[in-house]
Design a protein around this motif. Sequence first.
Motif, mmCIF file in Angstrom:
data_model
loop_
_atom_site.group_PDB
_atom_site.id
_atom_site.type_symbol
_atom_site.label_atom_id
_atom_site.label_comp_id
_atom_site.label_asym_id
_atom_site.label_seq_id
_atom_site.Cartn_x
_atom_site.Cartn_y
_atom_site.Cartn_z
ATOM 1 N N LEU A 111 0.858 -1.111 -0.390
ATOM 2 C CA LEU A 111 -0.075 0.006 -0.103
ATOM 3 C C LEU A 111 0.904 1.341 0.058
ATOM 4 O O LEU A 111 1.916 1.311 0.798
ATOM 5 C CB LEU A 111 -0.950 0.024 1.259
ATOM 6 N N PRO A 112 0.676 2.145 -0.994
ATOM 7 C CA PRO A 112 1.314 3.159 -0.761
ATOM 8 C C PRO A 112 1.580 4.150 0.488
ATOM 9 O O PRO A 112 2.382 4.742 0.794
ATOM 10 C CB PRO A 112 0.804 4.307 -1.769
ATOM 11 N N GLU A 113 0.475 4.117 1.467
ATOM 12 C CA GLU A 113 0.305 4.666 2.729
ATOM 13 C C GLU A 113 1.448 3.895 3.542
ATOM 14 O O GLU A 113 2.311 4.753 4.462
ATOM 15 C CB GLU A 113 -0.873 4.274 3.471
ATOM 16 N N VAL A 114 1.968 2.959 3.279
ATOM 17 C CA VAL A 114 2.891 2.069 4.230
ATOM 18 C C VAL A 114 4.285 2.880 3.963
ATOM 19 O O VAL A 114 5.224 2.943 4.772
ATOM 20 C CB VAL A 114 3.276 0.403 3.659
ATOM 21 N N LEU A 115 4.584 3.649 2.552
ATOM 22 C CA LEU A 115 5.700 4.174 2.312
ATOM 23 C C LEU A 115 5.821 5.552 2.528
ATOM 24 O O LEU A 115 6.903 6.440 2.152
ATOM 25 C CB LEU A 115 6.247 3.867 0.801
ATOM 26 N N ILE A 116 4.867 6.126 3.085
ATOM 27 C CA ILE A 116 4.524 7.497 3.202
ATOM 28 C C ILE A 116 5.613 8.055 3.877
ATOM 29 O O ILE A 116 6.439 9.152 3.594
ATOM 30 C CB ILE A 116 3.274 7.949 3.805
ATOM 31 N N VAL A 117 6.044 7.638 5.085
ATOM 32 C CA VAL A 117 7.143 8.220 5.942
ATOM 33 C C VAL A 117 8.470 8.205 5.179
ATOM 34 O O VAL A 117 9.110 9.512 5.306
ATOM 35 C CB VAL A 117 7.482 7.518 7.358
ATOM 36 N N GLU A 118 9.090 7.147 4.543
ATOM 37 C CA GLU A 118 10.176 6.927 3.944
ATOM 38 C C GLU A 118 10.179 7.893 2.467
ATOM 39 O O GLU A 118 11.085 8.709 2.218
ATOM 40 C CB GLU A 118 10.302 5.481 3.356
ATOM 41 N N ASN A 119 9.075 8.013 1.937
ATOM 42 C CA ASN A 119 8.994 8.926 0.713
ATOM 43 C C ASN A 119 8.963 10.352 1.275
ATOM 44 O O ASN A 119 9.638 10.937 0.546
ATOM 45 C CB ASN A 119 7.626 8.743 0.069
ATOM 46 N N TYR A 120 8.573 10.885 2.391
ATOM 47 C CA TYR A 120 8.600 12.279 2.837
ATOM 48 C C TYR A 120 9.961 12.557 3.038
ATOM 49 O O TYR A 120 10.391 13.568 2.794
ATOM 50 C CB TYR A 120 7.400 12.200 4.111
ATOM 51 N N ALA A 121 10.401 11.532 4.041
ATOM 52 C CA ALA A 121 11.921 11.725 4.361
ATOM 53 C C ALA A 121 12.824 11.956 2.932
ATOM 54 O O ALA A 121 13.848 12.973 2.813
ATOM 55 C CB ALA A 121 12.517 10.621 5.174
ATOM 56 N N THR A 122 12.505 11.339 1.973
ATOM 57 C CA THR A 122 13.409 11.196 0.741
ATOM 58 C C THR A 122 13.153 12.338 0.088
ATOM 59 O O THR A 122 14.297 13.161 -0.526
ATOM 60 C CB THR A 122 13.067 9.941 -0.194
ATOM 61 N N ILE A 123 11.934 12.841 -0.088
ATOM 62 C CA ILE A 123 11.494 14.183 -1.062
ATOM 63 C C ILE A 123 12.226 15.419 -0.227
ATOM 64 O O ILE A 123 12.481 16.239 -0.838
ATOM 65 C CB ILE A 123 9.760 14.232 -1.196
#
Length: 268
Positions: A111-123
Motif C-alpha cells: 500500500l502506498p500509505e506504508v511508504l509515506i514516511v520514507e517517501n516524505y524523508a526522501t522528498i
Amino acid sequence: MQRWFTLDALGALVLALAWISPLAYAVWAAFHDVHAAVGLDLSAPWTLANIRAVWQQAPWLAYIVNTIKLVTTVLIGQLVLCTLAGFAFARFDFPGRGVVLILVLLQLFILPEVLIVENYATIARIGLFDTTLGMGLPYMASAFGIFLLRQAFKSVPKELEEAARIEGCSWLGVLWRVYIPAARPVYLAYALVSVATHWNNFLWPLIVTNSPQTRPLTVGLSLFGAPESGVDISLISAATLMTIAPLVLAFIIFQRQFMQAFLTSGIK
C-alpha cells in the motif's frame, strides 16, 4: 431461466441505483439552496448561485492548474519509465529477469500509505518538498504500468522487430517505430487510469504540499469542506461537482476506447 435472468437484472438495477444515488444527490444539492437540498424540495428552482459562490471562495483555478500539472508530470514519467522497463522485460533475456520482474510486481502488494514516511524523508532530503515533482515522483515507476506494457509488447509479432532491425533501426528505433504504435490502445487505457488515480489522490499531496501554489484539487476541496463556521451541503456539493466534472467528462468521451483497449490488450 427467465426468472433467474429477471432477478439478476433487478439486482443489477438496485446496485446501480445505490451506487449512483450519492452522485445524483450531489448534483441536486449543487444546483439548489441548502434548505431545498436538505429537505429534497422537488419544486425548488434550480440555481447557479452555489457554483458562483464556491468559485469566489477559493483559488480553484490555481488548484485545477496544479492538478493538471501533477497528473501530466506523473503520466510522462510513467510512460517513459514503464515503456523502457516493459520493453526490457518483454524482449531482452538478461540474468535474473524473472526475479527482477517478481520484485517489481511485489510493489502491487504494498500500500502506498506504508511508504509515506520514507517517501516524505526522501522528498525532503532532495529538496522537492511542496513541489509538483515531489508529489509525482514516488508514483512514476508503476508496477502495473510495467506489467501492462510488457504484456502488450510480448503480443507484438517478432517478425516486425526483425524487419525493423534489418532496415537498420536501433533498439530504441524498434521500440519507437514498432512496439509503441502497436500498443497505442493500451497507452490510452493506461493514461486514463493514471490520470483518474492521481487526479483523486489525496493523502500524499496533503502531506507533501504546504501552499496554494502547489496544492491540488483534492486537498483544496478538503480544506474548503471543513470550514470553522459550519457545513453548507449545497456549497460542498457544488465544489465536489467542480472537482469531479473533468474526469466524468473525459470518461464519457473516451469510454469506448477505454473498454476496447483493455479487451484488445488481453486484460480481463
